[in-house]
Every structure is written in structure tokens, then in C-alpha cells.
Motif scaffolding. Structure first.
Motif, mmCIF file in Angstrom:
data_model
loop_
_atom_site.group_PDB
_atom_site.id
_atom_site.type_symbol
_atom_site.label_atom_id
_atom_site.label_comp_id
_atom_site.label_asym_id
_atom_site.label_seq_id
_atom_site.Cartn_x
_atom_site.Cartn_y
_atom_site.Cartn_z
ATOM 1 N N LYS B 258 0.985 -1.390 -0.162
ATOM 2 C CA LYS B 258 -0.016 -0.272 -0.003
ATOM 3 C C LYS B 258 0.895 0.969 0.356
ATOM 4 O O LYS B 258 0.455 1.913 -0.822
ATOM 5 N N ALA B 259 1.728 1.622 0.737
ATOM 6 C CA ALA B 259 3.082 2.481 0.904
ATOM 7 C C ALA B 259 3.638 2.795 -0.325
ATOM 8 O O ALA B 259 3.427 3.310 -0.698
ATOM 9 N N LEU B 260 4.245 1.730 -1.400
ATOM 10 C CA LEU B 260 4.562 1.353 -1.744
ATOM 11 C C LEU B 260 3.697 2.071 -3.599
ATOM 12 O O LEU B 260 3.933 3.042 -3.575
ATOM 13 N N LEU B 261 2.655 1.860 -3.301
ATOM 14 C CA LEU B 261 1.325 2.769 -4.305
ATOM 15 C C LEU B 261 1.639 3.972 -4.020
ATOM 16 O O LEU B 261 1.405 5.124 -5.221
ATOM 17 N N SER B 262 0.632 4.080 -2.759
ATOM 18 C CA SER B 262 0.835 5.286 -2.827
ATOM 19 C C SER B 262 1.703 6.618 -3.053
ATOM 20 O O SER B 262 2.166 7.428 -2.917
ATOM 21 N N GLU B 268 4.055 10.457 -9.124
ATOM 22 C CA GLU B 268 4.416 10.391 -10.584
ATOM 23 C C GLU B 268 3.603 11.237 -10.883
ATOM 24 O O GLU B 268 4.979 11.905 -11.809
ATOM 25 N N GLY B 269 2.972 11.890 -10.754
ATOM 26 C CA GLY B 269 2.349 13.000 -11.108
ATOM 27 C C GLY B 269 3.289 15.005 -10.617
ATOM 28 O O GLY B 269 3.138 15.525 -11.450
ATOM 29 N N LEU B 270 3.943 14.821 -9.646
ATOM 30 C CA LEU B 270 4.598 15.498 -8.758
ATOM 31 C C LEU B 270 6.339 15.506 -10.106
ATOM 32 O O LEU B 270 6.535 16.658 -10.324
ATOM 33 N N VAL B 271 6.302 14.390 -10.170
ATOM 34 C CA VAL B 271 7.708 14.214 -11.111
ATOM 35 C C VAL B 271 7.271 14.533 -12.297
ATOM 36 O O VAL B 271 8.367 15.369 -13.304
ATOM 37 N N ALA B 272 5.827 14.185 -12.369
ATOM 38 C CA ALA B 272 5.996 14.549 -14.462
ATOM 39 C C ALA B 272 5.499 16.121 -14.912
ATOM 40 O O ALA B 272 6.123 16.154 -15.798
ATOM 41 N N ASN B 273 5.564 16.738 -14.076
ATOM 42 C CA ASN B 273 4.627 18.023 -13.854
ATOM 43 C C ASN B 273 6.211 19.543 -14.358
ATOM 44 O O ASN B 273 6.328 20.239 -14.914
ATOM 45 N N THR B 274 6.925 18.379 -12.788
ATOM 46 C CA THR B 274 7.992 18.665 -12.882
ATOM 47 C C THR B 274 8.741 19.330 -14.169
ATOM 48 O O THR B 274 10.226 20.071 -14.576
ATOM 49 N N PHE B 275 8.874 18.071 -14.693
ATOM 50 C CA PHE B 275 10.045 17.453 -15.585
ATOM 51 C C PHE B 275 9.447 18.266 -17.027
ATOM 52 O O PHE B 275 10.271 18.005 -17.892
ATOM 53 N N ALA B 276 8.104 17.716 -17.347
ATOM 54 C CA ALA B 276 7.998 18.038 -18.250
ATOM 55 C C ALA B 276 8.652 19.223 -19.343
ATOM 56 O O ALA B 276 8.561 18.652 -20.237
ATOM 57 N N PRO B 277 9.293 20.731 -19.011
ATOM 58 C CA PRO B 277 9.418 21.907 -20.044
ATOM 59 C C PRO B 277 11.181 21.132 -19.949
ATOM 60 O O PRO B 277 11.652 21.405 -21.454
ATOM 61 N N ALA B 312 10.263 9.731 -13.609
ATOM 62 C CA ALA B 312 8.827 10.021 -13.027
ATOM 63 C C ALA B 312 8.106 8.313 -12.799
ATOM 64 O O ALA B 312 7.798 8.260 -11.519
ATOM 65 N N LEU B 313 8.947 7.425 -13.573
ATOM 66 C CA LEU B 313 8.165 5.866 -12.638
ATOM 67 C C LEU B 313 8.752 4.991 -11.933
ATOM 68 O O LEU B 313 8.739 4.642 -11.171
ATOM 69 N N VAL B 314 10.006 4.735 -12.267
ATOM 70 C CA VAL B 314 10.829 3.972 -11.952
ATOM 71 C C VAL B 314 11.500 4.446 -10.670
ATOM 72 O O VAL B 314 11.565 3.811 -9.097
ATOM 73 N N MET B 315 12.505 6.002 -10.664
ATOM 74 C CA MET B 315 13.088 5.754 -9.262
ATOM 75 C C MET B 315 12.012 6.286 -7.954
ATOM 76 O O MET B 315 13.033 5.800 -7.440
ATOM 77 N N PRO B 316 11.131 6.597 -7.839
ATOM 78 C CA PRO B 316 10.058 6.787 -7.004
ATOM 79 C C PRO B 316 9.557 5.065 -6.414
ATOM 80 O O PRO B 316 10.192 5.016 -4.935
ATOM 81 N N ALA B 317 10.232 4.346 -7.130
ATOM 82 C CA ALA B 317 9.284 3.257 -6.853
ATOM 83 C C ALA B 317 10.494 2.183 -6.370
ATOM 84 O O ALA B 317 10.446 2.044 -5.200
ATOM 85 N N MET B 318 11.779 2.521 -6.640
ATOM 86 C CA MET B 318 13.129 2.645 -5.868
ATOM 87 C C MET B 318 13.357 2.594 -4.310
ATOM 88 O O MET B 318 13.882 2.182 -4.054
ATOM 89 N N LEU B 319 13.196 4.078 -5.092
ATOM 90 C CA LEU B 319 13.240 4.454 -3.364
ATOM 91 C C LEU B 319 12.672 3.880 -2.291
ATOM 92 O O LEU B 319 13.161 3.497 -0.992
ATOM 93 N N MET B 320 11.377 3.643 -2.736
ATOM 94 C CA MET B 320 10.100 3.301 -1.659
ATOM 95 C C MET B 320 10.475 1.707 -1.401
ATOM 96 O O MET B 320 10.965 1.437 0.033
ATOM 97 N N VAL B 321 11.460 0.933 -2.734
ATOM 98 C CA VAL B 321 11.264 -0.622 -2.706
ATOM 99 C C VAL B 321 12.828 -0.545 -0.985
ATOM 100 O O VAL B 321 12.807 -1.239 -0.221
ATOM 101 N N SER B 322 13.387 0.291 -1.845
ATOM 102 C CA SER B 322 14.775 0.321 -0.934
ATOM 103 C C SER B 322 14.822 0.320 0.158
ATOM 104 O O SER B 322 14.958 -0.062 1.356
#
Lengths: 88, 591
Positions: B258-262, B268-277, B312-322
Motif C-alpha cells: 500500500k505504501a509503495l502504491l500511494s 508520478e504526478g509530481l515528477v511528471a509536472n516538474t520534468f515536462a519542461p 517519473a516512474l521507476v525512481m520513486p518506486a526504487m526509493l520506496m522499495v529500497s
């Protein structure tokens, strides 16, 4: 090798580790097999070691024993080979 | 000046190291896997020491395979001092290694770690007596409270000029073990017996050392007060009962999931918005530099995708899983999973720990591939990596597949049953081929409260590797994928219409979607959604998509963790499974 011969169990009954119930205490008489013995020995389990069964996992799962201060999980197959006696 | 840190597994060696070196100077290693020496630096009053962390080892004489680097290191004359870390709560067994280290005849310091636990148990260790018997300094130590840290550092500082030679232990303490092999034996069992492993002498000496350690421990361990029951011990008692323990562990898996998913959803939203430019700028920049044409198109799309996808997708998951993995390791919960799930893992030829990467895979499979490092043996890792890549659907896959299922009214039950059957059949097949039959003998460490700095350094190590090694590979593969898409190979698949209809009962476009899974997990369902498929066709196509290859980052991760050969094998199996499923379902499902 690591066997104590000429010493019969005081209760006259030789059990295997797998026969013991949770909370049961026993003294190891003989470890079965050669290669794996060394892993048991390095965890402090050998002839004369006194151990206490902490838990027996269902569906032929591992037996967890306490030796001195440590807990060691032993697969059921191996536990069936380890001969123990119940202390007097 | 080189100092080697040696100790048995689970003695809290890495926490000791963190305490001695302050924060972040040395990285801790993954237990049981990356059996490499970690080197770091310790500076005391301007004087530098090289400090070498070794993997936990029960006995020098019993060192096998990669473990032999520990005795090799210790025989090296370049090592000036050995710091032996002992779990004070398990003195007798730990002293066995100490007695072997005495045989090395090298300056040594002994740290009685977790002394706080011993005290709580109502005991006291007469460390001065132990020091007299061994002939080298012995310190009560606690990585948790910091007890003993200053004493050790002061001692090192005081001896930095005079050298460590006065810390040489007494040789007679272990020398009483006599060897029964030939006359050319020196009596130092550690050395001579390593060449005579098959004789009874080896085992005798080993056990003699154990009995010697036990008598030593009995002489210095003093019962002082009544035992005080720690709350952690109470928790341990509760968890170590099979049924309720299993429930608690299961609950924790769900909680972590649950923690991982949330966390990933939020990031994902945060990073995508920041990195779009950034993506826009990168894309334009490349578009301007490279001359227009095929390569311009490929590079201006492929490079930014390859760089941004992981952030956007993998890094946050990597952080949480680590973080989750480090928590499991450092609390001692990981070992409990291994025991509870031993039977389950046995069905597939893997040990109980395998449940952890598999469970994490339902969240995100990329870090789950890294998590397979906790498994013993390459065979087991291969089995779990393959199951992860082909069968386990990650959260994103599940989300997309369910949307496709509902829009085509595909048979969800058929897809679920197919997945389960493939999981069991593939697992059993791999077990007979790659499974390792080994009897479980596994130490259960006591539950501990993890140290913050230790957790942080572990998370950092895992994520740095990702940035430096995985990111470049991702960019390369992302460009490669763009080349395939832009070259128009996929459109030519129309020629295969007859073949795909005959084999799998699906149109060629749907088959293209199956092939596209390799490229991008979002793409395959998108292609399917644009087609008009009957429920039967959709069921077959979705099953083939779900049970084929994982997404690009997972493949890159396998490449990095297990090599390109393993990746090739897994990809081959992925296509094989996917096609076999297509053919079987086409035969079995009524038209």
C-alpha cells in the motif's frame, strides 16, 4: 565423526528433533549426514548441545530451535535426521 | 594502516561500522549476496585508516565459495588490525570465530556488541577477565546507544603512533586444540585443516573450538539481576508463533505494498509536472543540433524518453522499495519471512525469502529485480527473475489490463486462471531445471530497531547504482526502440494476418501489440483499445500481452543484475510462453 557412542539415552528412547513439540527441550546425540553438519556446527549445534523448540511450522515447515542465545530454523527433512534425547 | 572488521552474520556489524565512522563514510553490504569487501576511511585526529568491512562469516575454517575472501584478506600482511565484532547476547558461539582469529596471530580488538541486550537479560560479561584470557582489548559496545564508541576511538588514536603490536592475543588460548592428522601438522587447526577437510580431524577441531568457546563464555558470563523482559522480546514471541506470525507478516506485506502504491502514485504526478519542461527543452535541443531526417526524429524522441521515464516512474518506486527492503533486513523480519514461507518456496525450488521480491513485483517489477539479491544462489535468482518478468503483473499492468478487459468484455476469469496456471507450471518446470535442493539451516536474528543512518546509507547505495548504471542503458535501449517504431517494421506485420488468425485466433494488429510490450508497457493496451476485437480475440490478445515480456526498465535491470545472457534467456522464454498461451487458448476457447 561427531557421534557420542557408548552413551545411551537416560530415558532409553532416542527421538529425532522433528518429534519434539513446541517448548520441548532436548540434548543432541547425533547429527545426520556429513556436509550439512558443518553448517549446524558453525551455528553451535553438535553432540551434547541442549536446545529448546521455539516453534514447529505447519505443513512440514521448518522447526525453530533456541541454542544458547540464538534461534535457528532447521528444515523438517534435516530435523528428522537429527537424533536427540530428552533430558532427565 | 588497514583495519579489518570481522564478525559472524547478524551481529550488527554494519551498525558498529556506522557508529565508528560517523555517517555515510562507509556503505553497508547486502547480506548473503554482494560478497565483496567494502572499503572506507576513518580519520582520527588527521590520521587516516583504511577500514575494510567483510561479509558476516560463521567460521574462517568453514568459509565456502565467495566467503573465502575473508580468510584471504586476513592472511594478507597489509592488514594491521582486526576488529572482531561479537554478539554479546550469543557469546559462546561468537567466541568460536574469535578463537580462529586468535590463530592468525594478528593484533586484535574485540567488541561485545549489543551489550545492552545482555544487561536487560540480567547478565553481565566480565570483559576485563575476557581481555586477560585473550590477551587483547575487549570493549562492551552498543551500536544502539553508542556505548563504547569513544573508548574504541580513543584507543585507536592512542595507538596510532606506537602501532597495534601490543594487542596481539595470547597464542596458547586456542593452541590447546590438538590436531590428529599427520606428523607434519603444526597444531594450528585453522591452517592445516583447511587442506584436510575430509578427515575427521577437521570436524573434531571445529567442535573442540566450540567447547573451548563455551567454557570461556561460562567463565565470563555472570548472572546479576533478574531478567527484564524487553518489549521487543514480547513482539518476537508473538511473531514467532507460526499462525499468528504468518498473519502479522502477511499484514506487513500488504501495508508495504500500500505504501509503495500511494508513494509512487503521488510522486508520478509530481515528477511528471516538474520534468515536462525539461523534456520539451531536451527534445527541442536535440532536434536543433541533429540534422533533420530519420536520426533527428529518433534521437529527439528516444533520448528524453529514456532519461525521464526512470525519474517519473521507476525512481520513486526504487526509493520506496529500497527503504522497505532495508527495513526488513535491519529489523530481522526478512529472516522470519524466509522461515514462514519455506514450504511455499519449496514448491518452486526457491527459498522462503523469494516471497518478498515476488510480492514487491505486484507494485513495480524494476526494484523487485534488485530485491532478488536477497536470494541465495544464482539458480534461485534466475527462477524468481523469470517469474517476475513473465508472470507477475505490476500495478500499472493490472490497471491497464483491467481497462482493456472491461472495454472489450473479455473473459477476466480466463485471464486470471491462465496467469495462475502459467505461474505454477513455469515455476515447477524451472524448479526441475534450475532449482537447488538444499536443507534449510538458517539463523533467526533477534528483532531489532533499525538505525536511521544505516538505513539511509543502504538506500543511498542502492539508488546510486541505479542512476549511474541503469540510466545510460535505458537511454540506449530507448533509442533502439524508437528506431524499430519509426522504421515502420510493425506496419509490415499485416502480411502475417493469415498466420496470426490461424495460430492465435487474433488479427495481426493485435499481434503487433503483443510484440510492442517489449517497447513500452503503455503502448500495447493503447494499440488494443484502438482495434475492434471480439471478446474471444481480446481475451487471447490480453493474455498474450500480460504473459510476455516486462517493460524496458525491468529488462535493463536484469541486464545489469544478471548479464545480457540471462536477459536473452528470459526474453526467449517470455515470447515462448506468450505464443504458447496464444495457441493453447485459441484451441481451448470455444468460438
Amino acid at each position: 565423526m561427531l557421534t557420542r557412542r557408548n552413551e545411551s539415552s537416560p530415558t532409553g528412547e532416542v527421538l529425532t528433533l522433528a518429534c519434539l513439540k513446541t517448548g520441548g527441550k532436548a540434548r543432541v546425540l547425533d547429527l545426520g549426514g556429513a556436509g550439512i553438519n558443518r553448517r549446524l556446527v558453525s551455528l553451535g549445534i553438535g553432540p551434547g548441545t541442549e536446545l529448546e523448540v521455539v516453534s514447529v511450522h505447519p505443513f512440514r515447515g521448518p522447526v525453530v530451535v533456541r541454542v544458547d542465545g540464538a534461534q535457528v530454523a532447521i528444515g523438517r527433512g534435516l530435523a528428522e535426521k537429527i537424533k536427540v534425547e530428552e533430558p532427565v | 594502516m588497514a583495519i579489518a572488521l570481522v564478525g559472524q552474520p547478524n551481529v550488527g556489524k554494519s551498525s558498529v561500522l556506522s557508529r565508528l565512522t560517523g555517517v555515510n563514510t562507509v556503505v553497508s553490504n547486502y547480506p548473503g549476496t554482494s560478497l565483496e569487501l567494502e572499503r572506507g576511511e576513518l580519520t582520527i585526529e588527521g590520521r587516516k585508516y583504511e577500514i575494510i568491512d567483510t561479509p558476516g562469516i560463521y567460521s574462517l575454517a568453514l568459509a565456502q565459495n565467495e566467503e573465502t575472501i575473508v580468510p584471504e584478506l586476513l592472511f594478507d600482511p597489509a592488514v594491521d588490525l582486526v576488529i572482531d565484532v561479537i554478539d554479546a547476547a550469543n557469546l559462546a558461539r561468537n567466541l568460536v570465530l574469535t578463537l580462529e582469529l586468535v590463530d592468525l596471530d594478528k593484533p586484535m580488538i574485540v567488541l561485545l556488541n549489543q551489550i545492552d541486550r545482555v544487561r536487560a537479560g540480567g547478565y553481565w560479561i566480565d570483559h576485563q577477565a575476557l581481555s586477560r584470557m585473550l590477551g587483547c582489548p575487549v570493549f562492551p559496545f552498543s551500536a544502539l546507544t553508542g556505548e563504547g564508541v569513544m573508548e574504541v576511538l580513543n584507543l585507536l588514536q592512542a595507538s596510532s603512533k606506537r602501532g597495534f603490536s601490543r594487542f596481539r592475543p595470547h597464542q596458547d588460548i586456542a593452541g590447546q586444540i590438538t590436531c590428529v592428522v599427520g606428523s607434519d601438522c603444526t597444531g594450528k587447526c585453522l591452517r592445516c585443516l583447511s587442506q584436510n577437510r575430509e578427515t575427521g580431524c577437521f570436524d573434531k577441531a571445529l567442535w573442540a573450538r566450540h567447547e573451548r568457546a563455551r567454557t570461556l563464555a561460562e567463565r565470563v558470563l555472570i548472572k546479576q539481576t533478574a531478567a527484564q523482559v524487553l518489549w521487543l522480546t514480547r513482539v518476537e514471541k508473538f511473531i514467532d508463533k507460526p499462525w499468528q506470525g504468518s498473519l502479522v507478516l502477511l499484514g506487513l506485506v500488504l501495508l508495504g505494498f500500500k505504501a509503495l502504491l500511494s508513494f509512487t502514485g503521488w510522486m508520478e504526478g509530481l515528477v511528471a509536472n516538474t520534468f515536462a519542461p525539461v523534456q520539451e527543452i531536451l527534445s527541442r535541443g536535440i532536434g536543433m543540433v541533429v540534422p533533420p531526417g530519420f536520426w533527428n526524429q529518433v534521437l529527439s524522441k528516444g533520448v528524453p524518453e529514456g532519461i525521464l521515464l526512470p525519474f517519473a516512474l521507476v525512481m520513486p518506486a526504487m526509493l520506496m522499495v529500497s527503504l522497505l527492503m532495508s527495513l526488513l533486513e535491519d529489523t530481522g523480519l526478512l529472516a522470519r519471512y524466509a522461515v514462514v514461507m519455506e514450504r511455499f518456496g519449496g514448491l518452486f525450488g526457491v527459498s522462503g525469502q523469494a516471497v518478498i521480491p515476488l510480492a514487491l513485483g505486484f507494485g513495480c517489477r524494476t526494484p523487485a529485480i534488485v530485491a532478488t539479491r536477497i536470494l541465495p544462489g544464482t539458480g534461485q535468482r534466475f527462477i524468481v527473475m523469470t517469474l517476475l518478468s513473465i508472470v507477475i503483473p505490476c500495478a500499472a499492468t493490472v490497471g491497464m489490463i483491467t481497462s482493456v478487459i472491461s472495454s472489450f468484455h473479455a473473459y477476466a476469469s480466463v485471464i486470471i486462471v491462465t496467469t495462475l496456471v502459467v505461474f505454477v507450471v513455469l515455476g515447477r518446470l524451472m524448479k526441475s531445471r534450475y532449482g537447488e535442493k538444499s536443507e534449510l539451516v538458517y539463523e533467526l536474528p533477534p528483532l531489532r530497531i533499525p538505525l536511521g543512518c544505516n538505513l539511509w546509507s543502504k538506500v543511498k547505495t542502492r539508488c546510486t547504482g541505479f542512476l549511474t548504471e541503469v540510466l545510460p542503458l535505458l537511454v540506449i535501449m530507448s533509442v533502439g526502440v524508437r528506431i524499430v517504431i519509426d522504421s515502420g517494421v510493425l506496419e509490415r506485420l499485416h502480411a502475417l494476418e493469415e498466420l496470426t488468425r490461424f495460430l492465435f485466433g487474433i488479427p495481426a494488429e493485435a499481434f503487433a501489440a503483443v510484440l510492442v510490450t517489449v517497447v513500452q508497457r503503455y503502448l500495447a493496451p493503447l494499440i488494443l483499445l484502438n482495434l475492434t476485437l471480439s471478446p474471444r480475440e481480446a481475451t487471447i490478445a490480453i493474455s498474450m500481452v500480460a504473459l510476455s515480456l516486462p517493460c524496458l526498465p525491468v529488462m535493463v535491470m536484469i541486464w545489469r543484475e544478471a548479464g545480457v545472457k540471462t536477459l536473452g534467456k528470459i526474453m526467449g522464454m517470455g515470447f515462448l510462453v506468450s505464443f504458447a498461451i496464444g495457441i493453447l487458448l485459441n484451441l481451448l476457447l470455444p468460438c
